[in-house]
Design an enzyme around this catalytic site. Structure first.
Site, PDB file in Angstrom:
ATOM      1  N   ASP A  70      27.476 -27.803  39.709  1.00 50.61           N
ATOM      2  CA  ASP A  70      27.025 -27.489  40.918  1.00 50.61           C
ATOM      3  C   ASP A  70      27.892 -26.684  41.882  1.00 50.61           C
ATOM      4  O   ASP A  70      29.267 -26.717  41.944  1.00 50.61           O
ATOM      5  CB  ASP A  70      26.549 -28.932  41.469  1.00 50.61           C
ATOM      6  CG  ASP A  70      25.676 -28.926  42.521  1.00 50.61           C
ATOM      7  OD1 ASP A  70      25.002 -27.777  42.974  1.00 50.61           O
ATOM      8  OD2 ASP A  70      25.522 -29.968  43.359  1.00 50.61           O
ATOM      9  N   ASN A 105      14.752 -26.000  38.526  1.00 53.07           N
ATOM     10  CA  ASN A 105      15.208 -24.643  39.011  1.00 53.07           C
ATOM     11  C   ASN A 105      13.950 -23.608  38.823  1.00 53.07           C
ATOM     12  O   ASN A 105      13.920 -22.798  39.571  1.00 53.07           O
ATOM     13  CB  ASN A 105      16.301 -24.386  38.259  1.00 53.07           C
ATOM     14  CG  ASN A 105      17.487 -25.292  38.288  1.00 53.07           C
ATOM     15  OD1 ASN A 105      18.484 -25.122  37.451  1.00 53.07           O
ATOM     16  ND2 ASN A 105      17.688 -25.683  39.445  1.00 53.07           N
TER      17      ASN A 105
HETATM   18  C1  FPP Z   1      24.042 -25.260  40.726  1.00 58.23           C
HETATM   19  O1  FPP Z   1      24.280 -24.443  41.876  1.00 58.23           O
HETATM   20  C2  FPP Z   1      23.984 -24.313  39.514  1.00 58.23           C
HETATM   21  C3  FPP Z   1      22.699 -23.714  38.991  1.00 58.23           C
HETATM   22  C4  FPP Z   1      21.602 -24.192  39.546  1.00 58.23           C
HETATM   23  C5  FPP Z   1      22.871 -22.854  37.650  1.00 58.23           C
HETATM   24  C6  FPP Z   1      24.089 -23.329  36.949  1.00 58.23           C
HETATM   25  C7  FPP Z   1      24.402 -21.959  35.829  1.00 58.23           C
HETATM   26  C8  FPP Z   1      25.501 -21.404  35.946  1.00 58.23           C
HETATM   27  C9  FPP Z   1      26.977 -22.056  36.384  1.00 58.23           C
HETATM   28  C10 FPP Z   1      25.699 -20.333  35.130  1.00 58.23           C
HETATM   29  C11 FPP Z   1      24.742 -20.023  34.160  1.00 58.23           C
HETATM   30  C12 FPP Z   1      25.211 -20.471  32.766  1.00 58.23           C
HETATM   31  C13 FPP Z   1      24.994 -19.682  31.661  1.00 58.23           C
HETATM   32  C14 FPP Z   1      25.176 -19.903  30.306  1.00 58.23           C
HETATM   33  C15 FPP Z   1      24.158 -18.511  31.987  1.00 58.23           C
HETATM   34  P1  FPP Z   1      23.516 -24.347  42.922  1.00 58.23           P
HETATM   35  O2  FPP Z   1      23.072 -22.979  42.978  1.00 58.23           O
HETATM   36  O3  FPP Z   1      22.518 -25.548  43.265  1.00 58.23           O
HETATM   37  O4  FPP Z   1      24.411 -24.433  44.154  1.00 58.23           O
HETATM   38  P2  FPP Z   1      24.446 -25.048  45.480  1.00 58.23           P
HETATM   39  O5  FPP Z   1      24.000 -26.186  45.475  1.00 58.23           O
HETATM   40  O6  FPP Z   1      25.646 -24.869  46.179  1.00 58.23           O
HETATM   41  O7  FPP Z   1      23.163 -24.374  46.128  1.00 58.23           O
END
Ligand code: FPP
Length: 243
Positions: A27, A75
Site C-alpha cells: 500500500d 480496484n
Molecule cells: C495500493 O496503493 C497498491 C495497489 C492498489 C496496487 C499494488 C500494485 C503494485 C505495487 C504494483 C503491481 C504489481 C505487479 C506485479 C504488476 P494505493 O494506490 O492504494 O496507494 P494509496 O493508498 O497511497 O493511494
C-alpha cells in the site's frame, strides 16, 4: 562496522523460526506519487520496481511462499486509466522479470479470478507460470482480481456443484480456495501505516502475525523486510491456546 551489524542480523534471522509464508499488502503507491507532485500511476510504476528486490530477498532468506496483493476485486472502481496502467505494468513486469525470477528458482502462480483480467494479462500470466513451473525455491503468488469474500464464495459454490450440498469441513474449504496446497501465511505485512486487512486472505490469515510498516510501498526495501521478519521472530505465537 555496518557489515558486522548486517552479518549479525543475518545470523539472527536465519537462527530464528522463519515464516514459511509471507503475505504483503503493498500500500501507499498513490501517496508516494502525490507527495512528489506526480501522477498516481507513477507510484504504481515505482511500486513494481520495489517488488523485485523483495522477491529476491525473500527467496534468499528461505521463505517458501510470498503472496503479494497486486490488484483487488475492489480496484476495478479506480479510474479506468489507472486500471489500464496497472494491467500494463503486470504484463511489463512478467515480460521483463520472469527469466531472472526463474534463474532465482522462483515459481510464479496466482490467486484471484484471473479469467476476468484483460486477455493480454491472462496470456502473460499463463506464459510466466508455464515458464517457471519447475522452480521449487520459492513461490511468488500474485493476488490479481483477488478478494477474499469472492474467493470463499467461488470455493463454496464449486464445492456445492461437485459434492451435492454435503457439509464442508475446514480442510475441505481450504482445499477449494485459490491457495489450495499452500501453507497459511505466518506473517502479514502492510506498508504505508494503514491498519486494515482490505478483503485479503480472510480465511488464511486467521493466525497470522501482523506487521504494519510506516514506509510507503515504493520505498519498501530488503532492510524493512528483514525488520518485519525479526519482529515476527520476537512474537510468541499461541494459536489460541495458552502456549
Ligand atoms: C495500493 O496503493 C497498491 C495497489 C492498489 C496496487 C499494488 C500494485 C503494485 C505495487 C504494483 C503491481 C504489481 C505487479 C506485479 C504488476 P494505493 O494506490 O492504494 O496507494 P494509496 O493508498 O497511497 O493511494
Amino acid at each position: 562496522m555496518q557489515d558486522r551489524a548486517s552479518n549479525l542480523e543475518e545470523e539472527a534471522i536465519l537462527a530464528g523460526d522463519l515464516p514459511r509464508h509471507i503475505a504483503i499488502i503493498m500500500d501507499g503507491n498513490g501517496r508516494w506519487a502525490q507527495q512528489r507532485g506526480l501522477d498516481r500511476t507513477l507510484g504504481h510504476r515505482q511500486g513494481v520496481k520495489a517488488l523485485k528486490p523483495i522477491v529476491k530477498e525473500a527467496a534468499r532468506i528461505g521463505i517458501e511462499v510470498l503472496t503479494v496483493y497486486a490488484f483487488s476485486t475492489e480496484n476495478w472502481r479506480r479510474p479506468s486509466h489507472e486500471v489500464e496502467v496497472l494491467m500494463g505494468l503486470l504484463v511489463e513486469f512478467l515480460a521483463s522479470e520472469t527469466a531472472e525470477l526463474k534463474d532465482e528458482g522462483v515459481r510464479i502462480r496466482t490467486i484471484g479470478d484471473i479469467a476476468r483480467l484483460p486477455l493480454p494479462a491472462q496470456q502473460s500470466l499463463l506464459w510466466a507460470q508455464t515458464e517457471t513451473a519447475a522452480q521449487t525455491r520459492m513461490i511468488l503468488n500474485l493476488a490479481l482480481n483477488y478478494g477474499a469474500r469472492d474467493e470463499i464464495l467461488r470455493a463454496v459454490n464449486r464445492w456445492r456443484t461437485e459434492n451435492q450440498d454435503e457439509a464442508l469441513s475446514e480442510e475441505q474449504l481450504s482445499s477449494y480456495l485459490d491457495t489450495a496446497g499452500l501453507p497459511d501465511p505466518d506473517l502479514l505485512i502492510r506498508s504505508s501505516g494503514e491498519f486494515r486487512i482490505s478483503n485479503f486472505l480472510l480465511w488464511q490469515l486467521a493466525y497470522a502475525e501482523i506487521y504494519i510498516s510506516n514506509i510507503l510501498w515504493p520505498d519498501f526495501d530488503a532492510v524493512e523486510l528483514r525488520r518485519a521478519i525479526r519482529a515476527y521472530q520476537a512474537r510468541h505465537r499461541r494459536f489460541g491456546g495458552l502456549g
